[in-house]
Write an enzyme that holds these catalytic residues in place. Structure first.
Site, PDB file in Angstrom:
ATOM      1  N   ARG A  86       0.815  -1.204   0.000  1.00 32.47           N
ATOM      2  CA  ARG A  86       0.000   0.000   0.000  1.00 32.47           C
ATOM      3  C   ARG A  86       0.852   1.259   0.000  1.00 32.47           C
ATOM      4  O   ARG A  86       0.577   2.230  -0.698  1.00 32.47           O
ATOM      5  CB  ARG A  86      -0.914   0.028   1.225  1.00 32.47           C
ATOM      6  CG  ARG A  86      -1.860   1.216   1.232  1.00 32.47           C
ATOM      7  CD  ARG A  86      -2.445   1.548   2.597  1.00 32.47           C
ATOM      8  NE  ARG A  86      -2.830   0.387   3.360  1.00 32.47           N
ATOM      9  CZ  ARG A  86      -3.920  -0.335   3.153  1.00 32.47           C
ATOM     10  NH1 ARG A  86      -4.743  -0.020   2.175  1.00 32.47           N
ATOM     11  NH2 ARG A  86      -4.181  -1.377   3.910  1.00 32.47           N
ATOM     12  N   TYR A  87       1.906   1.256   0.799  1.00 25.80           N
ATOM     13  CA  TYR A  87       2.774   2.421   0.927  1.00 25.80           C
ATOM     14  C   TYR A  87       3.946   2.290  -0.047  1.00 25.80           C
ATOM     15  O   TYR A  87       4.329   1.182  -0.410  1.00 25.80           O
ATOM     16  CB  TYR A  87       3.303   2.512   2.363  1.00 25.80           C
ATOM     17  CG  TYR A  87       2.221   2.671   3.402  1.00 25.80           C
ATOM     18  CD1 TYR A  87       1.537   3.870   3.524  1.00 25.80           C
ATOM     19  CD2 TYR A  87       1.886   1.625   4.248  1.00 25.80           C
ATOM     20  CE1 TYR A  87       0.546   4.027   4.483  1.00 25.80           C
ATOM     21  CE2 TYR A  87       0.900   1.770   5.221  1.00 25.80           C
ATOM     22  CZ  TYR A  87       0.234   2.980   5.329  1.00 25.80           C
ATOM     23  OH  TYR A  87      -0.741   3.134   6.280  1.00 25.80           O
ATOM     24  N   ARG A 126       7.311   0.140   1.588  1.00 19.41           N
ATOM     25  CA  ARG A 126       7.255  -0.983   2.517  1.00 19.41           C
ATOM     26  C   ARG A 126       6.048  -1.869   2.247  1.00 19.41           C
ATOM     27  O   ARG A 126       5.051  -1.395   1.711  1.00 19.41           O
ATOM     28  CB  ARG A 126       7.253  -0.499   3.970  1.00 19.41           C
ATOM     29  CG  ARG A 126       6.135   0.465   4.332  1.00 19.41           C
ATOM     30  CD  ARG A 126       6.598   1.330   5.517  1.00 19.41           C
ATOM     31  NE  ARG A 126       5.535   2.142   6.074  1.00 19.41           N
ATOM     32  CZ  ARG A 126       5.112   3.289   5.556  1.00 19.41           C
ATOM     33  NH1 ARG A 126       5.625   3.730   4.431  1.00 19.41           N
ATOM     34  NH2 ARG A 126       4.169   3.981   6.156  1.00 19.41           N
ATOM     35  N   CYS A 183      -2.830 -18.168  14.698  1.00 18.74           N
ATOM     36  CA  CYS A 183      -2.300 -17.460  15.862  1.00 18.74           C
ATOM     37  C   CYS A 183      -2.360 -18.397  17.054  1.00 18.74           C
ATOM     38  O   CYS A 183      -3.067 -19.412  17.013  1.00 18.74           O
ATOM     39  CB  CYS A 183      -3.132 -16.222  16.167  1.00 18.74           C
ATOM     40  SG  CYS A 183      -3.209 -15.073  14.781  1.00 18.74           S
ATOM     41  N   CYS A 221      -8.070 -13.048  18.670  1.00 17.95           N
ATOM     42  CA  CYS A 221      -8.638 -11.822  19.227  1.00 17.95           C
ATOM     43  C   CYS A 221      -9.965 -11.579  18.520  1.00 17.95           C
ATOM     44  O   CYS A 221     -10.021 -11.586  17.287  1.00 17.95           O
ATOM     45  CB  CYS A 221      -7.709 -10.644  18.959  1.00 17.95           C
ATOM     46  SG  CYS A 221      -5.992 -10.998  19.364  1.00 17.95           S
ATOM     47  N   CYS A 269     -10.095  -9.034  15.619  1.00 20.10           N
ATOM     48  CA  CYS A 269      -8.976  -9.104  14.660  1.00 20.10           C
ATOM     49  C   CYS A 269      -9.333  -8.433  13.339  1.00 20.10           C
ATOM     50  O   CYS A 269     -10.339  -8.754  12.717  1.00 20.10           O
ATOM     51  CB  CYS A 269      -8.589 -10.551  14.400  1.00 20.10           C
ATOM     52  SG  CYS A 269      -7.277 -10.675  13.159  1.00 20.10           S
ATOM     53  N   ARG A 278      -8.023  -8.881  10.605  1.00 26.11           N
ATOM     54  CA  ARG A 278      -7.945  -9.844   9.493  1.00 26.11           C
ATOM     55  C   ARG A 278      -8.801 -11.074   9.757  1.00 26.11           C
ATOM     56  O   ARG A 278      -8.498 -12.171   9.274  1.00 26.11           O
ATOM     57  CB  ARG A 278      -6.484 -10.234   9.279  1.00 26.11           C
ATOM     58  CG  ARG A 278      -5.927  -9.572   8.055  1.00 26.11           C
ATOM     59  CD  ARG A 278      -4.421  -9.627   7.960  1.00 26.11           C
ATOM     60  NE  ARG A 278      -3.948  -8.268   7.967  1.00 26.11           N
ATOM     61  CZ  ARG A 278      -2.991  -7.816   8.751  1.00 26.11           C
ATOM     62  NH1 ARG A 278      -2.353  -8.616   9.561  1.00 26.11           N
ATOM     63  NH2 ARG A 278      -2.669  -6.551   8.708  1.00 26.11           N
ATOM     64  N   ASP A 337     -10.824  -1.266  14.007  1.00 22.18           N
ATOM     65  CA  ASP A 337     -11.302  -1.296  12.623  1.00 22.18           C
ATOM     66  C   ASP A 337     -12.766  -1.729  12.554  1.00 22.18           C
ATOM     67  O   ASP A 337     -13.270  -2.406  13.448  1.00 22.18           O
ATOM     68  CB  ASP A 337     -10.429  -2.244  11.794  1.00 22.18           C
ATOM     69  CG  ASP A 337      -9.052  -1.650  11.536  1.00 22.18           C
ATOM     70  OD1 ASP A 337      -8.970  -0.418  11.338  1.00 22.18           O
ATOM     71  OD2 ASP A 337      -8.065  -2.409  11.533  1.00 22.18           O
ATOM     72  N   ASP A 383      -7.162   3.437  10.705  1.00 19.70           N
ATOM     73  CA  ASP A 383      -6.967   2.997   9.328  1.00 19.70           C
ATOM     74  C   ASP A 383      -8.130   3.537   8.511  1.00 19.70           C
ATOM     75  O   ASP A 383      -9.294   3.243   8.812  1.00 19.70           O
ATOM     76  CB  ASP A 383      -6.916   1.464   9.270  1.00 19.70           C
ATOM     77  CG  ASP A 383      -5.502   0.976   9.017  1.00 19.70           C
ATOM     78  OD1 ASP A 383      -5.003   1.219   7.895  1.00 19.70           O
ATOM     79  OD2 ASP A 383      -4.905   0.366   9.917  1.00 19.70           O
ATOM     80  N   LYS A 426      -2.907   4.182   7.462  1.00 16.34           N
ATOM     81  CA  LYS A 426      -2.961   4.725   8.820  1.00 16.34           C
ATOM     82  C   LYS A 426      -3.009   6.252   8.799  1.00 16.34           C
ATOM     83  O   LYS A 426      -2.164   6.881   8.174  1.00 16.34           O
ATOM     84  CB  LYS A 426      -1.726   4.270   9.598  1.00 16.34           C
ATOM     85  CG  LYS A 426      -1.674   2.772   9.797  1.00 16.34           C
ATOM     86  CD  LYS A 426      -0.391   2.372  10.503  1.00 16.34           C
ATOM     87  CE  LYS A 426      -0.254   0.869  10.583  1.00 16.34           C
ATOM     88  NZ  LYS A 426      -0.028   0.238   9.251  1.00 16.34           N
TER      89      LYS A 426
HETATM   90  C1  PLP Z   1       0.630  -0.806   9.015  1.00 15.76           C
HETATM   91  C2  PLP Z   1       1.090  -1.171   7.694  1.00 15.76           C
HETATM   92  C3  PLP Z   1       2.437  -1.022   7.326  1.00 15.76           C
HETATM   93  C4  PLP Z   1       3.477  -0.461   8.280  1.00 15.76           C
HETATM   94  O1  PLP Z   1       3.214   0.869   8.574  1.00 15.76           O
HETATM   95  P1  PLP Z   1       4.178   1.715   9.547  1.00 15.76           P
HETATM   96  O2  PLP Z   1       3.446   2.994   9.783  1.00 15.76           O
HETATM   97  O3  PLP Z   1       5.468   1.897   8.808  1.00 15.76           O
HETATM   98  O4  PLP Z   1       4.378   0.905  10.787  1.00 15.76           O
HETATM   99  C5  PLP Z   1       2.792  -1.360   6.045  1.00 15.76           C
HETATM  100  N1  PLP Z   1       1.894  -1.829   5.156  1.00 15.76           N
HETATM  101  C6  PLP Z   1       0.591  -1.969   5.476  1.00 15.76           C
HETATM  102  C7  PLP Z   1      -0.348  -2.452   4.441  1.00 15.76           C
HETATM  103  C8  PLP Z   1       0.148  -1.647   6.751  1.00 15.76           C
HETATM  104  O5  PLP Z   1      -1.138  -1.799   7.068  1.00 15.76           O
HETATM  105  S1  SF4 Z   2      -5.080  -9.446  16.125  1.00 13.35           S
HETATM  106 FE1  SF4 Z   2      -5.577 -11.124  14.676  1.00 13.35          FE
HETATM  107  S2  SF4 Z   2      -3.601 -11.647  13.747  1.00 13.35           S
HETATM  108 FE2  SF4 Z   2      -3.144 -10.502  15.633  1.00 13.35          FE
HETATM  109  S3  SF4 Z   2      -2.900 -12.088  17.220  1.00 13.35           S
HETATM  110 FE3  SF4 Z   2      -5.026 -11.389  17.289  1.00 13.35          FE
HETATM  111  S4  SF4 Z   2      -6.124 -12.858  15.985  1.00 13.35           S
HETATM  112 FE4  SF4 Z   2      -3.957 -13.040  15.479  1.00 13.35          FE
END
Ligand code: PLP
Ligand code: SF4
Length: 395
Positions: A120-121, A124, A133, A137, A140, A142, A301, A338, A345
């Site tokens: 996305r960025y 990175r 996991c 959670c 979560c 995801r 989220d 987000d 973010k």
């Molecule tokens: C959070 C995240 C990152 C890392 O973001 P930082 O602000 O550098 O910690 C990189 N890619 C994605 C898709 C993210 O959600």
């Molecule tokens: S937030 Fe989601 S990915 Fe992270 S430890 Fe909890 S269940 Fe696992």
């Protein structure tokens, strides 16, 4: 603070488990094997509310329930509102998706050049290496893929992902996440890290993991010895409540820190868990004592079935306002949301700039007192001229 565990590091072994479990308690495969995964196992240890029992029955087809004995022991059986309980025991409310909620609130699936790799960025990537996991959670972000019981599945294309990274020189930072990467064996992790380190333009690798909290026994000396070969390597842990920082967790974090790994923490602001300045302050101070720098505090989220855990944005801002300046700067995380649907973010801060005026900015400090910061003045031309004359006339 009424609960002394907020401030003190205490051990919780073996708690609900028979005393003979003590022999195996520090053995992480034992912890994994004895996780609580079913309603029957849960009810054999804890009296559930009707809301929770319904939640457990609904969870099976969405996000599985799983709780390590270590983490389960932090639950206060007398307190139906226990902040540990709310994080890992499903509730009825999970069965209702509010109109604003989404399966993929951060828009990750639409930012994957290769399945499992979110780019996305500009510089990175987020590399989703597993969907499992140690415990799950309930909020979560995801949960659409994590635990493997929902309709959608994570299908990381390993070779294609590594090739994408090799051929994309603007990527200088790789964040391994999932799921929880530290659930992999040492040798599997070592292979992944070796391959990443063989890519010259990748300067920086980090791992996002909740294992130090859910399963501190997994942070073995052998794991730390292996990880330290891959510096610079950072780890972001995930903890939400001071009760989670037990003696076992503190020692596990100490082993990682002793291996030279800088540690950050990511928390999610959760209703009924950590949505007060008292709980946040206790958590942040305890994190510093564990050598962990609080990194992000996330607005929860818009995940399906999360409305009972979400707070108003203004509550998070109020907490931040009561932290910044009132305690050690190192203890204060950045509050972020987000951007729903894929905005990435977005930092949220209390308002410290009251007004931009013509020649000055009106500010307020942490106590609410106001101050004016003037714009820089220009040296008057006649002063410049006379200074120049004074210095050029001399021999
Ligand atoms: C959070 C995240 C990152 C890392 O973001 P930082 O602000 O550098 O910690 C990189 N890619 C994605 C898709 C993210 O959600
Ligand atoms: S937030 Fe989601 S990915 Fe992270 S430890 Fe909890 S269940 Fe696992």
């Amino acid at each position: 603070m009424s609960d002394p565990t907020f401030a003190e590091f205490v051990s919780h072994a073996p708690g609900y488990w028979p005393a003979e479990s003590m022999d195996r308690w520090d053995d992480y495969p034992w912890q994994l094997k004895n996780r609580i995964n079913t309603l029957g196992e849960l009810e054999s240890h804890l009296r559930l509310t009707d809301i929770e029992r319904a939640g457990v029955l609904l969870a099976g087809s969405k996000l599985a329930m799983s709780i390590t004995p270590h983490f389960f022991n932090l639950i206060d059986p007398e307190d139906p509102d226990c902040p540990i309980r709310r994080q890992v025991i499903p509730r009825l409310e999970e069965g209702w998706a509010a109109p604003e909620e989404m399966a993929d609130p951060c828009g990750e699936d639409s930012h994957m050049p290769v399945p499992g790799l979110v780019h996305r960025y500009p510089d990175r990537v987020l590399f989703l290496v597993t969907d499992r996991c140690a415990s799950y959670c309930r909020y979560c972000t995801r949960s659409r893929v994590v635990s493997g019981v929902g309709e959608q599945h994570l299908e990381t294309q390993w070779e294609a992902a590594f090739r994408y990274l090799e051929n994309t020189p603007q990527v200088r930072d790789v964040l391994l996440s999932g799921g929880d990467p530290l659930l992999f064996s040492d040798s599997r992790l070592e292979k992944i890290l070796t391959r990443l380190r063989s890519i010259p333009h990748i300067e920086f690798v980090r791992i996002g993991s909740r294992i130090p909290i859910f399963l501190p026994q997994r942070i073995t000396p052998a794991l730390c010895e292996m990880l330290r070969k891959f510096h610079p390597l950072f780890i972001s842990i995930h903890t939400n409540h001071p009760k989670e920082l037990t003696t076992e967790v503190r020692d596990a974090l100490g082993r990682l820190a002793d291996a030279g790994i800088p540690l950050g923490n990511q928390s999610v602001l959760l209703r009924g868990v950590n949505d007060s300045v008292e709980v946040q302050r206790a958590l942040l101070h305890k994190l510093l004592r564990c050598r962990v720098k609080p990194y992000y505090l996330y607005q929860c989220d818009l995940i399906h079935g999360s409305s009972h855990l979400r707070t108003h944005v203004s509550e998070g801002l109020e907490i931040m306002d009561r932290l910044r300046g009132h305690t050690t700067g190192y203890a204060v995380p950045q509050f972020v949301v987000d951007g729903p649907g894929g905005g990435g973010k977005i930092p949220l801060n209390p308002e410290y700039v009251l007004e931009h005026r013509d020649r000055k900015t009106l500010l307020r400090n942490y106590e609410g007192r106001t101050f004016e910061y003037p714009e820089p003045s220009m040296i008057p031309p006649e002063v410049a001229q006379s200074l120049l004359e004074k210095t050029t006339c001399c021999p």
